[in-house]
Design an enzyme around this catalytic site. Structure first.
Site, PDB file in Angstrom:
ATOM      1  N   HIS A 121     -46.041 -74.048  25.329  1.00  0.00           N
ATOM      2  CA  HIS A 121     -46.237 -73.311  24.071  1.00  0.00           C
ATOM      3  C   HIS A 121     -47.110 -72.080  24.248  1.00  0.00           C
ATOM      4  CE1 HIS A 121     -50.028 -75.767  23.611  1.00  0.00           C
ATOM      5  NE2 HIS A 121     -50.453 -74.629  23.101  1.00  0.00           N
ATOM      6  N   ASP A 151     -44.414 -80.161  27.390  1.00  0.00           N
ATOM      7  CA  ASP A 151     -45.223 -78.971  27.128  1.00  0.00           C
ATOM      8  C   ASP A 151     -45.913 -78.445  28.384  1.00  0.00           C
ATOM      9  OD1 ASP A 151     -46.153 -76.919  25.554  1.00  0.00           O
ATOM     10  OD2 ASP A 151     -47.894 -78.020  24.812  1.00  0.00           O
ATOM     11  N   SER A 225     -55.872 -74.350  25.428  1.00  0.00           N
ATOM     12  CA  SER A 225     -54.593 -74.975  25.771  1.00  0.00           C
ATOM     13  C   SER A 225     -54.136 -74.524  27.149  1.00  0.00           C
ATOM     14  CB  SER A 225     -53.532 -74.604  24.732  1.00  0.00           C
ATOM     15  OG  SER A 225     -53.786 -75.214  23.497  1.00  0.00           O
TER      16      SER A 225
END
Length: 466
Positions: A121, A151, A225
């Site tokens: 993402h 992911d 992230s």
């Protein structure tokens, strides 16, 4: 002389008392010695481990120093054209204004020659990816491949020097309560470090059974992230991927993809260009008090087999409906996420030792994993496969399935025009991947017509009815 004798006697007695106290408290089997059978450090009441909050126990400086230079800042630049409907309507103006959008996140260097792992993402939809190292050097990165389900994305930068990198640890050996560090490079501020403990393992947040996260209370915010979750030795045990929050900011729960799964994904992407997953060939669910009561069994932990897939490794090895899987190799299985998380680290044709309960007896058998049936599927004589990251970038899409081959005699005359095209939807349902398509076509009758939207090799949208 009398005063001197008294002083000498007091000094002698003091020395004897001091020596005696040392012997009692510290020496050999003394109260505070490692061999003592009294106090709070005995094996019986503290599992043989000293518990405390001293500076030595909580010194994370070495782990932080090993990790901060391996964590990078990832900048995602995407461009889109925005049209003006008023100009188009009144003046026939067909042009548009190009707008640039920028997203950021973190990444982890995993090899000295510049391979970097981050979240899918973080780089999704990027036309350019820029990497900034902790020493402020910047590089343009190439996308090697992605796994949207987990992911994870793999990038590569070209460097003429050896880079510091994070070494993988065995995430299966991570224990709940273990101290960990979350290291990210958010907003290009250079690496930041937070500490916490492992709160839980094998977390599945969407109940799909695909996910198997490590949960930690180390503070992780959106810019972190793709960063590293490391143990106190500075070894990589996970890639930070998400937080659980109503506000979008950290409130106490963050999650990381386990390093064993990350390593398997990136090895697949390097070797095959896509992720190859093996399947055990069983369907069912995890046990708990309610489920066990309904099934009429006493066991409340493990994976209950409700169906065995025909011609699968599980069937060939003799697994049956009603068996309860409690261990895979040395990995204990208490939940569905335990089972799927471990199987996802394996490839087709790998062998797994399955320990299960049947009629109250424990048995162990080897099971050879099959190729995931969703790697490719056939639909009306058309063989489909998942698209690669390069095709997503080329056609500016983030989903679809590619026509790999034409097996239908009725469509053979169109083979040249069809092979290589990317199907976007079937009956207005997005063809996200071959797994989605396989589930969709299972619900349709053999002779039922369907509407298909696809992109051909020239990038043109086609709509056909089959």
């Amino acid at each position: 002389m009398k005063k001197f004798s008294t002083l000498f006697l007091v000094a002698l007695l003091s020395g004897v008392v001091t020596l005696g106290a040392y012997k009692v408290l510290f020496d050999n089997n003394g109260y505070f010695s490692n061999n003592s059978n009294s106090g709070i450090t005995t094996e019986a009441n503290s599992f043989g481990k000293k518990v405390g909050l001293s500076t030595e126990i909580l010194d994370f400086t070495e782990a932080a120093e090993r990790t901060i230079h391996t964590v990078v800042h990832v900048k995602n630049v995407s461009r889109r054209t925005v049209s003006n409907p008023i100009l188009e309507y009144f003046y026939g103006y067909k042009g548009g204004q190009s707008q640039e959008q920028v997203g950021t996140g973190s990444g982890v260097i995993i090899s000295e020659d510049g391979y970097i792992v981050t979240n899918n993402h973080v780089i999704k939809g990027a036309s350019e990816i820029e990497i900034t190292l902790n020493n402020k050097k910047t590089y343009q990165a190439k996308l090697i491949g992605t796994d949207s389900k987990m992911d994870i994305a793999l990038l590569k930068i070209d460097v003429n020097e050896k880079l510091p990198y994070s070494a993988f640890a065995n995430s299966d050996a991570v224990k709940v309560g273990e101290w960990v560090l979350a290291v990210g490079n958010p907003y290009n501020l250079t690496s930041t470090v937070t500490a916490g403990i492992v709160s839980a393992k094998a977390r599945d947040l969407n109940t799909s059974g695909m996910q198997s996260f490590i949960q930690t209370d180390a503070a992780v915010n959106p810019g972190n992230s793709g960063g590293a979750l490391v143990n106190t030795r500075g070894e990589l045990i996970g890639i930070n991927t998400m937080i659980s929050s109503m506000t979008g900011s950290y409130v106490g729960y963050s999650f990381a993809v386990p390093s064993n799964l990350v390593r398997k994904i990136i090895e697949d992407l390097m070797e095959f260009g896509n992720v190859r997953r093996g399947i055990l060939g069983v369907e069912g669910g995890e046990l708990n008090g309610i489920a066990s009561k309904e099934l009429g069994i006493d066991q409340t932990q493990g994976f209950y087999i409700n169906k065995v897939t025909k011609n699968s490794g599980a069937e060939k090895s003799g697994l049956m409906k009603g068996d309860i899987i409690i261990k895979l190799d040395e990995q204990t299985v208490s939940t569905f996420a335990d089972l799927s998380g471990y199987i996802n680290t394996k490839r087709p044709n790998d062998k797994v030792q399955v320990t299960y309960l049947r009629d109250g007896k424990t048995k162990t058998i080897p099971v050879t994993l099959n190729k995931n049936e969703f790697i490719s599927t056939e639909f009306k004589g058309i063989e489909l496969e998942n698209i690669e990251a390069s095709e997503k970038k080329r056609f500016k899409i983030d989903y679809g399935v590619r026509i790999k081959a034409i097996n239908s005699q009725a469509l053979k005359q169109y083979e040249e025009e069809l092979v290589g095209n990317i199907i976007l939807s079937i009956d207005n349902v997005k063809a996200i991947d071959v797994e989605t398509v396989s589930k969709l076509i299972d619900k349709k009758e053999e002779n039922q017509t369907v509407r298909i939207e696809m992109i051909n090799k020239s990038g043109e949208i086609l709509r056909v009815i089959l």
